[in-house]
Motif scaffolding. Sequence first.
Motif, PDB file in Angstrom:
ATOM      1  N   ASP A 232       0.835  -1.204   0.000  1.00  0.00           N
ATOM      2  CA  ASP A 232       0.000   0.000   0.000  1.00  0.00           C
ATOM      3  C   ASP A 232       0.870   1.255   0.000  1.00  0.00           C
ATOM      4  O   ASP A 232       0.592   2.217  -0.732  1.00  0.00           O
ATOM      5  CB  ASP A 232      -0.917   0.016   1.233  1.00  0.00           C
ATOM      6  CG  ASP A 232      -2.014  -1.024   1.167  1.00  0.00           C
ATOM      7  OD1 ASP A 232      -2.548  -1.254   0.063  1.00  0.00           O
ATOM      8  OD2 ASP A 232      -2.314  -1.627   2.204  1.00  0.00           O
ATOM      9  N   SER A 236       1.166   3.846  -3.233  1.00  0.00           N
ATOM     10  CA  SER A 236       0.711   5.230  -3.073  1.00  0.00           C
ATOM     11  C   SER A 236       1.767   6.206  -3.611  1.00  0.00           C
ATOM     12  O   SER A 236       1.421   7.237  -4.199  1.00  0.00           O
ATOM     13  CB  SER A 236       0.386   5.532  -1.606  1.00  0.00           C
ATOM     14  OG  SER A 236       1.560   5.623  -0.825  1.00  0.00           O
ATOM     15  N   SER A 239       1.450   6.370  -7.330  1.00  0.00           N
ATOM     16  CA  SER A 239       0.273   7.168  -7.702  1.00  0.00           C
ATOM     17  C   SER A 239       0.521   8.657  -7.509  1.00  0.00           C
ATOM     18  O   SER A 239       0.092   9.482  -8.332  1.00  0.00           O
ATOM     19  CB  SER A 239      -0.941   6.727  -6.869  1.00  0.00           C
ATOM     20  OG  SER A 239      -1.291   5.388  -7.139  1.00  0.00           O
ATOM     21  N   ILE A 296      -5.235  10.520  -2.617  1.00  0.00           N
ATOM     22  CA  ILE A 296      -4.447   9.402  -3.145  1.00  0.00           C
ATOM     23  C   ILE A 296      -4.092   8.403  -2.048  1.00  0.00           C
ATOM     24  O   ILE A 296      -4.291   7.185  -2.207  1.00  0.00           O
ATOM     25  CB  ILE A 296      -3.174   9.929  -3.833  1.00  0.00           C
ATOM     26  CG1 ILE A 296      -3.539  10.669  -5.121  1.00  0.00           C
ATOM     27  CG2 ILE A 296      -2.212   8.773  -4.140  1.00  0.00           C
ATOM     28  CD1 ILE A 296      -2.384  11.370  -5.780  1.00  0.00           C
ATOM     29  N   VAL A 297      -3.563   8.884  -0.930  1.00  0.00           N
ATOM     30  CA  VAL A 297      -3.141   7.937   0.122  1.00  0.00           C
ATOM     31  C   VAL A 297      -4.341   7.221   0.736  1.00  0.00           C
ATOM     32  O   VAL A 297      -4.242   6.046   1.121  1.00  0.00           O
ATOM     33  CB  VAL A 297      -2.281   8.623   1.211  1.00  0.00           C
ATOM     34  CG1 VAL A 297      -0.990   9.160   0.618  1.00  0.00           C
ATOM     35  CG2 VAL A 297      -3.045   9.717   1.941  1.00  0.00           C
ATOM     36  N   ASP A 299      -6.965   6.313  -0.928  1.00  0.00           N
ATOM     37  CA  ASP A 299      -7.274   5.252  -1.888  1.00  0.00           C
ATOM     38  C   ASP A 299      -6.384   4.036  -1.684  1.00  0.00           C
ATOM     39  O   ASP A 299      -6.741   2.917  -2.081  1.00  0.00           O
ATOM     40  CB  ASP A 299      -7.096   5.770  -3.323  1.00  0.00           C
ATOM     41  CG  ASP A 299      -8.207   6.715  -3.748  1.00  0.00           C
ATOM     42  OD1 ASP A 299      -9.260   6.731  -3.074  1.00  0.00           O
ATOM     43  OD2 ASP A 299      -8.021   7.443  -4.747  1.00  0.00           O
ATOM     44  N   HIS A 300      -5.213   4.251  -1.068  1.00  0.00           N
ATOM     45  CA  HIS A 300      -4.273   3.157  -0.815  1.00  0.00           C
ATOM     46  C   HIS A 300      -4.270   2.751   0.657  1.00  0.00           C
ATOM     47  O   HIS A 300      -3.265   2.259   1.183  1.00  0.00           O
ATOM     48  CB  HIS A 300      -2.874   3.553  -1.273  1.00  0.00           C
ATOM     49  CG  HIS A 300      -2.741   3.658  -2.763  1.00  0.00           C
ATOM     50  ND1 HIS A 300      -2.620   2.556  -3.578  1.00  0.00           N
ATOM     51  CD2 HIS A 300      -2.752   4.741  -3.587  1.00  0.00           C
ATOM     52  CE1 HIS A 300      -2.529   2.950  -4.844  1.00  0.00           C
ATOM     53  NE2 HIS A 300      -2.609   4.267  -4.873  1.00  0.00           N
ATOM     54  N   CYS A 302      -4.386   4.310   3.584  1.00  0.00           N
ATOM     55  CA  CYS A 302      -3.604   4.991   4.628  1.00  0.00           C
ATOM     56  C   CYS A 302      -4.380   4.973   5.937  1.00  0.00           C
ATOM     57  O   CYS A 302      -5.561   5.369   5.991  1.00  0.00           O
ATOM     58  CB  CYS A 302      -3.321   6.426   4.191  1.00  0.00           C
ATOM     59  SG  CYS A 302      -2.448   7.411   5.416  1.00  0.00           S
TER      60      CYS A 302
END
Length: 457
Positions: A232, A236, A239, A296-297, A299-300, A302
Amino acid sequence: MEVTAKNIVESLKNALWDVEVTTNETIRELHSKDESYHEPRMPDVVVFPTKTEDVSKIMKVAQQHQVPVVPFGLGSGLEGQVIPLNGGISVDFSSMNKILEIREDDLLVTVQPGVTRSQLNQELKKHGLFFTVDPGANATLGGMAATNASGTTSVRYGVMRDQVRDLEVVLPDGTVMHTGNKAAKSSSGYHLNGLFVGSEGTLGSITELTLRVYGIPEHVMAARASFPTMKDAVESVVSILQAGIPIARVELVDEASMKQVNLHSETDYEEKPTLFLEFHGNEAGLQQDVEFLMDIVNDHHCSKIDFEKDNAARNQLWEARHSLAYAYMHGYPGKGMITTDVCVPISELANAVLFARERLDAAGLPAGLVGHVGDGNFHTLLMVDMDDAEQLAKVNEINEQIVLYALERGGTCTGEHGVGVGKQKYQSTEHGAALAVMQNIKKVLDPDNLMNPGKIF
């Protein structure tokens, strides 16, 4: 000492009447090693030049006696570049430590090679400027150029090679030459800056550097983002880069390393795979970048992100990252550290990091994984009993597996530490026919193989 060594010392003292020339055993021992695990070797003599003319005279003495010369900065290297494998003369540049000129309008600075990164930035700060390359150690700029150092800020500003406009170099026969000029660009002749930066003292001695500097950003913000898995965290980063967010630093620190950070720096950071991030820019632009980053983070997956706008808190964050190697050494007294240093294309980064972590877990040794992942460069830190042949063999096997994985995917065996002694065996695999071209360049410039012999090739 042998008669030949005595002759060398006498010739140096005659040529350099106002320069320190010493055979003191303690000083020679300090110049026998760097911070790597490679076996130390003593030079016959250590010389402390103060100007370019001194270095030229040293080279002429070396030519006369056919004795090796090894340039020495602070000894903070990690691949044995400053170890005098064949004895000879260790040239310590610590007395050549003057900042010669700051050209604010041109965003350039000219320095002697013994100037350290921190020393330069302290002076530049008075002019609202800073030098970007930050390898962690307070290395000399000459040493940083010799190894093409990079570090935490490379993702935005580039590596050492990108900052060099001109070098003054003393060649093995004592000739003094310049590799570039102060212009922003040139189409004239071969790119000699690129040749000498990263040559690790095998082609000549750097005696002066003209470097690019930058204006101190209007606003700086740091962040620490935690993730449930390494996958993850790394994905990130990919991305973030693909989204075009102008991030200044992005460092990966794995779970094992976060535990060492907390123990050593007395912090209470989450002990999960973590990204240390920093943004430079104006206030409005930074706010937009941060909002985009948050999307973005998240979505991964975080799990937590903390922002640090206060200067003291930011400094603590980056001090913790820079001190990680020492955190491991203090955490495992009696053991030595062996590091890997590969760099891969960004598209290969996630799988390369996971592959390395799997190898570390299988080894059963204390180990961490960290890296300047914004440019695809990462390291493993392994703590080893240096007297245990079985452990050393296991670590060498892991290192080779990680390097070959990187090479097979279009990467390199060293992103910033250099070749030195440790990465020589991978040069043919990485460079193919180009290695013979490099060897021929070495023969033309240094036909007697006096400059740092036994390194790179």
